[in-house]
Scaffold this motif. Structure first.
Motif, PDB file in Angstrom:
ATOM      1  N   THR A 155       0.826  -1.211   0.000  1.00 25.35           N
ATOM      2  CA  THR A 155       0.000   0.000   0.000  1.00 25.35           C
ATOM      3  C   THR A 155       0.862   1.264   0.000  1.00 25.35           C
ATOM      4  N   THR A 156       2.168   1.104  -0.233  1.00 26.26           N
ATOM      5  CA  THR A 156       3.048   2.267  -0.265  1.00 26.26           C
ATOM      6  C   THR A 156       3.388   2.606  -1.716  1.00 26.26           C
ATOM      7  N   THR A 157       4.129   3.684  -1.899  1.00 23.90           N
ATOM      8  CA  THR A 157       4.599   3.995  -3.252  1.00 23.90           C
ATOM      9  C   THR A 157       5.987   3.424  -3.486  1.00 23.90           C
ATOM     10  N   SER A 158       6.490   2.672  -2.516  1.00 28.97           N
ATOM     11  CA  SER A 158       7.844   2.134  -2.614  1.00 28.97           C
ATOM     12  C   SER A 158       7.781   0.702  -3.133  1.00 28.97           C
ATOM     13  N   TRP A 159       8.079   0.508  -4.408  1.00 32.59           N
ATOM     14  CA  TRP A 159       7.931  -0.817  -5.016  1.00 32.59           C
ATOM     15  C   TRP A 159       9.292  -1.325  -5.461  1.00 32.59           C
ATOM     16  N   LEU A 160       9.576  -2.589  -5.147  1.00 31.22           N
ATOM     17  CA  LEU A 160      10.867  -3.168  -5.505  1.00 31.22           C
ATOM     18  C   LEU A 160      11.075  -3.214  -7.012  1.00 31.22           C
ATOM     19  N   TRP A 161      10.048  -3.607  -7.718  1.00 31.67           N
ATOM     20  CA  TRP A 161      10.175  -3.858  -9.166  1.00 31.67           C
ATOM     21  C   TRP A 161       9.353  -2.877  -9.981  1.00 31.67           C
ATOM     22  N   GLY A 162       9.111  -1.712  -9.446  1.00 27.24           N
ATOM     23  CA  GLY A 162       8.379  -0.706 -10.196  1.00 27.24           C
ATOM     24  C   GLY A 162       6.929  -0.677  -9.792  1.00 27.24           C
ATOM     25  N   GLY A 163       6.390   0.505  -9.566  1.00 26.41           N
ATOM     26  CA  GLY A 163       5.055   0.630  -9.015  1.00 26.41           C
ATOM     27  C   GLY A 163       4.009   1.086 -10.000  1.00 26.41           C
ATOM     28  N   ASN A 164       4.319   1.160 -11.315  1.00 28.73           N
ATOM     29  CA  ASN A 164       3.245   1.486 -12.246  1.00 28.73           C
ATOM     30  C   ASN A 164       2.461   0.211 -12.565  1.00 28.73           C
ATOM     31  N   PRO A 165       1.213   0.330 -13.023  1.00 33.33           N
ATOM     32  CA  PRO A 165       0.369  -0.853 -13.213  1.00 33.33           C
ATOM     33  C   PRO A 165       1.015  -1.908 -14.110  1.00 33.33           C
ATOM     34  N   GLU A 166       1.704  -1.463 -15.175  1.00 29.33           N
ATOM     35  CA  GLU A 166       2.323  -2.431 -16.086  1.00 29.33           C
ATOM     36  C   GLU A 166       3.367  -3.255 -15.345  1.00 29.33           C
ATOM     37  N   ALA A 167       4.217  -2.584 -14.543  1.00 34.76           N
ATOM     38  CA  ALA A 167       5.271  -3.294 -13.815  1.00 34.76           C
ATOM     39  C   ALA A 167       4.672  -4.242 -12.776  1.00 34.76           C
ATOM     40  N   ILE A 168       3.601  -3.780 -12.098  1.00 30.88           N
ATOM     41  CA  ILE A 168       2.958  -4.643 -11.090  1.00 30.88           C
ATOM     42  C   ILE A 168       2.397  -5.889 -11.772  1.00 30.88           C
ATOM     43  N   ALA A 169       1.720  -5.679 -12.920  1.00 30.23           N
ATOM     44  CA  ALA A 169       1.137  -6.819 -13.634  1.00 30.23           C
ATOM     45  C   ALA A 169       2.223  -7.798 -14.064  1.00 30.23           C
ATOM     46  N   GLU A 170       3.378  -7.267 -14.477  1.00 24.09           N
ATOM     47  CA  GLU A 170       4.458  -8.159 -14.907  1.00 24.09           C
ATOM     48  C   GLU A 170       5.012  -8.949 -13.718  1.00 24.09           C
ATOM     49  N   THR A 171       5.166  -8.276 -12.556  1.00 24.96           N
ATOM     50  CA  THR A 171       5.643  -8.990 -11.371  1.00 24.96           C
ATOM     51  C   THR A 171       4.671 -10.111 -11.001  1.00 24.96           C
ATOM     52  N   ILE A 172       3.365  -9.839 -11.069  1.00 23.68           N
ATOM     53  CA  ILE A 172       2.372 -10.877 -10.753  1.00 23.68           C
ATOM     54  C   ILE A 172       2.499 -12.020 -11.752  1.00 23.68           C
ATOM     55  N   ARG A 173       2.735 -11.670 -13.025  1.00 21.20           N
ATOM     56  CA  ARG A 173       2.787 -12.704 -14.062  1.00 21.20           C
ATOM     57  C   ARG A 173       3.960 -13.641 -13.868  1.00 21.20           C
ATOM     58  N   VAL A 174       5.162 -13.077 -13.647  1.00 19.61           N
ATOM     59  CA  VAL A 174       6.355 -13.936 -13.671  1.00 19.61           C
ATOM     60  C   VAL A 174       6.856 -14.301 -12.277  1.00 19.61           C
ATOM     61  N   GLY A 175       6.473 -13.510 -11.270  1.00 16.04           N
ATOM     62  CA  GLY A 175       6.959 -13.798  -9.929  1.00 16.04           C
ATOM     63  C   GLY A 175       8.384 -13.321  -9.711  1.00 16.04           C
ATOM     64  N   ILE A 176       8.880 -13.531  -8.517  1.00 10.77           N
ATOM     65  CA  ILE A 176      10.238 -13.113  -8.154  1.00 10.77           C
ATOM     66  C   ILE A 176      11.005 -14.338  -7.690  1.00 10.77           C
ATOM     67  N   ASN A 177      12.161 -14.548  -8.285  1.00 14.39           N
ATOM     68  CA  ASN A 177      12.964 -15.742  -7.995  1.00 14.39           C
ATOM     69  C   ASN A 177      12.082 -16.995  -8.077  1.00 14.39           C
ATOM     70  N   SER A 178      11.209 -17.029  -9.066  1.00 10.35           N
ATOM     71  CA  SER A 178      10.265 -18.149  -9.203  1.00 10.35           C
ATOM     72  C   SER A 178      10.767 -19.110 -10.273  1.00 10.35           C
ATOM     73  N   ALA A 179       9.953 -20.123 -10.570  1.00 12.03           N
ATOM     74  CA  ALA A 179      10.337 -21.109 -11.577  1.00 12.03           C
ATOM     75  C   ALA A 179       9.999 -20.642 -12.989  1.00 12.03           C
ATOM     76  N   HIS A 180       9.326 -19.508 -13.107  1.00  6.37           N
ATOM     77  CA  HIS A 180       8.937 -18.999 -14.420  1.00  6.37           C
ATOM     78  C   HIS A 180      10.186 -18.617 -15.221  1.00  6.37           C
ATOM     79  N   PRO A 181      10.240 -18.947 -16.526  1.00  4.67           N
ATOM     80  CA  PRO A 181      11.456 -18.632 -17.308  1.00  4.67           C
ATOM     81  C   PRO A 181      11.777 -17.137 -17.338  1.00  4.67           C
ATOM     82  N   ASP A 182      10.747 -16.275 -17.306  1.00  7.18           N
ATOM     83  CA  ASP A 182      11.004 -14.833 -17.329  1.00  7.18           C
ATOM     84  C   ASP A 182      11.081 -14.234 -15.933  1.00  7.18           C
TER      85      ASP A 182
END
Lengths: 293, 552
Positions: free
Chosen positions: A139-166
């Motif tokens: 709920t803050t403006t401080s985002w590890l991987w970018g806080g604009n909607p596109e960046a948030i959607a991408e983080t949700i899609r691929v995850g962080i240190n996950s098994a996803h190739p991207d």
């Protein structure tokens, strides 16, 4: 021998038997029992005629209404999707900026996003997205991987240190454990890092240590956290100058972080949430932010 | 306790115990590192304890034939004590897991203490430990009195009672070690199941052998219910537990059934366990203890007969109502639903028969907490069977299924019906068994009654509220056409009801402890020992052999 007696209270005869003092009255079964049994049976027969009911070898009686639970579910899902398509198509087609400019669509994103978040994300990030130890506050403006909607959607899609190739990948090295820094130097970096977000630490730390820490920071940490220590969202390095901490901002926790490193994990949601759901979540989270102090 | 065993029976007992000990030893050796080894050791220790007990009386003088002029109540006495121990233990674990749902950290950081393992410990302890022991103990008592015949021998009743408790201990300790078939109410693994089967066949044989020697021309209706309980549980137990063990050294087995067939077999078992364990067995208890305590004849012999056949026939079809809206073909669901509805009539006829039996004795219900226990049990039986038929309707089930409403329904039956009728029966039987003129403290019976009633009512109301709110939250849509609440939202809404439920359970537990204390003090306080009543004796056996009386 059976000796029938009349029970004075009810006026009925007993059956004439006695077991260890127990006798039974020969009261006729009340009419209501037969009546309701008949009603239940007639209802059941009616239900059997109308609904799938009795097995016939490899098949079964299909029932006059022709109802089948599989078709009913399929049709109701189809109807529900049709009802939602009025706005789902718009959200799918429009850009984030266009949706954000549309109050009706944003209302839907808030309603639906809250439930989506509660069912999928709240286990780690909390029901109100405020995070917890090891899980960032969203709920803050401080985002590890970018806080604009596109960046948030991408983080949700691929995850962080996950098994996803991207997958987004990032690792904070174990500076102490891997002997990149000496113990005394770690303490100095900690003093410097704490001074960035909390001026009150100046009372308990020596200015000389903070200055020394700054120098060590400049050679070891700026590659990821930046010259100004405000983090770099392209490598997922957090801003160290705000009050927002994932693991904690006290001296002990920062020492631990420096000593043992950190490697957070977030699963990829590409296989579990539809593109529409992920878009709604990104809109919902972007909408939830309040400026980080 | 086992002093009435004859010389020959003592020898048989030793042989049986050595056989059991050998089985334990084989399981222990074959199992290597499997948790089954601990059970092998436990079986061995139990057998060894039995051997010591038998040896300690082995050279006592042979019991004289005078014993045959009295009923054999020693196993009943021991069974009542065991039932109360299981009650306190099982209710304690139940309330613990209830608090765990309020505060998930309220446990030890160990596998055995996790919710998933403690919950079956609770269900098995109260249903099979408390309920089962109470059924076995009272069935021996009722069978002898209503047949006017002593149990056929002294050994087999002990074999059944103690063997059954060994099964319960294996079950409960197994769950804590992670040994489970994952079938609800049929969790114990293959070796425990085989053991229970042996015990159960002997139990049924006791019933048949005693009835065959009965001196009453007719078999009293309580015995019909008890026999239906024993026979059907055997059938259910065998079919649902058909499984192949991984090896004789492994606790793990694989079921013969899979997929929806497995689900259907399990709920055919599960619902008929409710029907024949928790209903038929306890109706047997009711049909003896309600009329004797009230001093009234059964209201209607005819109604007891049509209810018996109604219940046994309709219940068999009802299990599929546990699987509405699943992969189970819809026609099976239809049959389960309609038979569940028809089932309501014989169920209510049974409840009405019990309550109408009290006509002419309502002053006793007012004054006597023991009889009031049984009256309230009949009322709860009526409420629960109505609720059961109602929940079996598909459209109702779509709201109630998977919610706390189901949990509330089960506890209305378990606390309100099963436990209440059992406590009423135990308070009736304990002074008779130990030849006292009354319970140690009638006031404590009164205290227990109100604690149990308050606990059950608080519990059931909490779960009704919780379940219906939960069900509604899961199906509420907002105007966009998406779900209005997340699952976590519904959990937060449950919390106050979970607290209320745990308090209700605590009241019920305290009541159980008060009851156990009262029973223990009745046994210990020997002041007012009644002389043995001449009427409470079996028909004398002429020439040492049972002679059947001709029927009418």
């Amino acid at each position: 021998m059976a000796v029938e007696e009349r029970d004075n209270y009810t006026g009925y005869l007993t059956t004439g038997h006695e077991w260890n003092g127990i006798k039974e009255l020969n009261t006729p079964v009340p009419r209501a029992v037969y009546f309701f049994l008949l009603i239940a049976f007639v209802f059941s027969v009616g239900y059997w005629v109308l609904m799938p009911a009795w097995p016939l070898g490899v098949s079964y009686t299909k029932g006059l209404l022709g109802l089948d639970q599989h078709n009913i579910v399929r049709d109701s899902l189809k109807r529900a999707a049709l009802g939602r398509s009025a706005w789902t198509k718009q959200i799918e087609a429009k850009s984030y900026q266009e949706i954000q400019a549309d109050p009706a669509l944003m209302k839907i994103a808030r309603q639906t996003g809250r439930t989506l978040f509660g069912d999928n994300c709240s286990v780690c990030h909390g029901l109100y997205a405020q995070g917890g130890h090891g899980f960032p506050n969203l709920t803050t403006t401080s985002w590890l991987w970018g806080g604009n909607p596109e960046a948030i959607a991408e983080t949700i899609r691929v995850g962080i240190n996950s098994a996803h190739p991207d997958s987004r990948t990032s690792q904070m090295p174990a500076f102490g454990h891997d002997q990149i820094l000496q113990s005394a130097d770690v303490d100095k970096v900690v003093a410097f890092v704490r001074s960035l977000s909390d001026p009150s630490t100046a009372k308990t730390t020596k200015p000389r240590d903070v200055d020394a820490g700054k120098e060590i920071f400049a050679t070891n940490c700026t590659a990821c956290h930046g010259e100004d220590a405000k983090g770099r969202s392209d490598v997922g390095a957090p801003n160290l100058t705000d009050k927002f901490w994932i693991y904690g901002g006290d001296a002990q926790t920062i020492t631990n972080t420096l000593w043992n490193g950190r490697q957070g994990h977030m699963p990829s949601w590409e296989g579990r949430l539809t593109p529409l759901d992920r878009k709604i979540l990104a809109l919902y989270l972007f909408d939830q932010r309040v400026p980080t102090p | 306790m086992i002093g009435q065993l004859t010389k020959a029976e003592r020898q048989y007992a030793l042989l049986i115990l050595l056989g059991i000990g050998l089985c334990g030893l084989i399981l222990g050796i074959a199992s290597k590192d499997d948790p089954l080894g601990i059970h092998g050791a436990l079986i061995g220790i139990a057998a060894l304890a039995g051997v010591f007990k038998v040896i300690s009386i082995y050279y006592d003088p042979e019991p004289d034939d005078e014993r045959l002029t009295r009923y054999y109540d020693d196993p009943t006495k021991f069974g009542i004590i065991l039932a109360m121990i299981w009650a306190v233990f099982g209710l304690f674990i139940g309330d613990w897991v209830a608090w765990l749902l309020v505060k998930p950290d309220f446990t030890f950081d160990a596998g055995w203490a996790s919710f998933g393992r403690l919950r079956p410990v609770h269900t098995t302890s109260v249903l099979f430990g408390f309920g089962g022991n109470a059924l076995i103990a009272t069935s021996y008592y009722v069978l002898q009195r209503t047949s006017r015949a002593r149990l056929p021998d002294q050994l087999s009743p002990w074999f059944v009672l103690l063997g059954y408790n060994l099964f319960c201990v294996l079950a409960v300790t197994g769950y804590m070690m992670g040994i489970t078939q994952s079938k609800e109410y049929a969790e114990p693994e293959w070796y425990a199941d085989i053991w229970l089967l042996v015990v159960w066949v002997v139990y049924f044989a006791i019933y048949l052998r005693t009835l065959a020697r009965r001196k009453e021309p007719h078999i009293y209706v309580a015995n019909w219910y008890y026999m239906a309980f024993i026979l059907v549980i055997a059938i259910l137990h065998i079919v649902n537990n058909l499984a192949v063990p991984v090896s004789f050294g492994s606790a793990k087995s694989y079921s013969l059934f899979s997929g929806v067939q497995d689900a259907m077999t399990e709920w055919w078992y599960g619902h008929n366990a409710v029907a024949f364990f928790l209903t038929a067995g306890f109706l047997g208890m009711m049909y003896y203890f309600v009329p004797v305590r009230a001093g009234r004849p059964i209201y209607s012999y005819r109604m007891s007969i049509i209810s018996f056949w109604g219940i046994t026939f309709f219940y068999m079809w009802a299990g599929s109502h546990h699987l509405h809206y699943t992969a189970l073909p819809q026609w099976v669901q239809t049959l389960g639903m309609t038979f569940s509805l028809m089932l309501l009539i014989p169920s209510w006829a049974s409840a009405a028969n019990a309550l109408l039996t009290l006509n002419g004795a309502w002053d006793k219900v007012r004054d006597d907490a023991t009889l009031r226990f049984m009256m309230v049990a009949a009322v709860f039986y009526g409420i629960t069977t109505f609720e059961g038929s109602f929940l079996a309707i598909r459209s109702v089930n779509s709201l109630s299924h998977y919610t706390d409403w189901t949990v509330g329904h089960v506890h209305a039956g378990a606390l309100g019906w099963v436990a209440m009728i059992t406590f009423g029966s135990i308070y009736t039987i304990v002074p008779w068994l130990w030849k006292r003129d009354r319970m140690y403290s009638p006031r404590l019976v009164e205290v227990h009654f109100w604690l149990a009633l308050a606990g059950a009512v608080v519990y059931v109301f909490a779960m009704w509220n919780s379940g219906i709110i939960q069900g509604l939250m899961w199906r509420t849509y907002n105007e966009s056409g998406t779900l209005a609440y997340s699952f976590v939202d519904s959990l937060i809404a449950m919390r106050p009801y979970y607290i209320a439920r745990a308090i209700g359970g605590l009241l019920f537990l305290i009541g159980g402890i008060v009851g156990a204390y009262n029973i223990w003090m009745t046994i210990k306080t020997e002041s007012k020992v009644l002389p043995e009543s001449g009427a409470d004796a079996p028909e004398p056996v002429l020439g040492g052999e049972a002679v059947l009386q001709p029927g009418e």
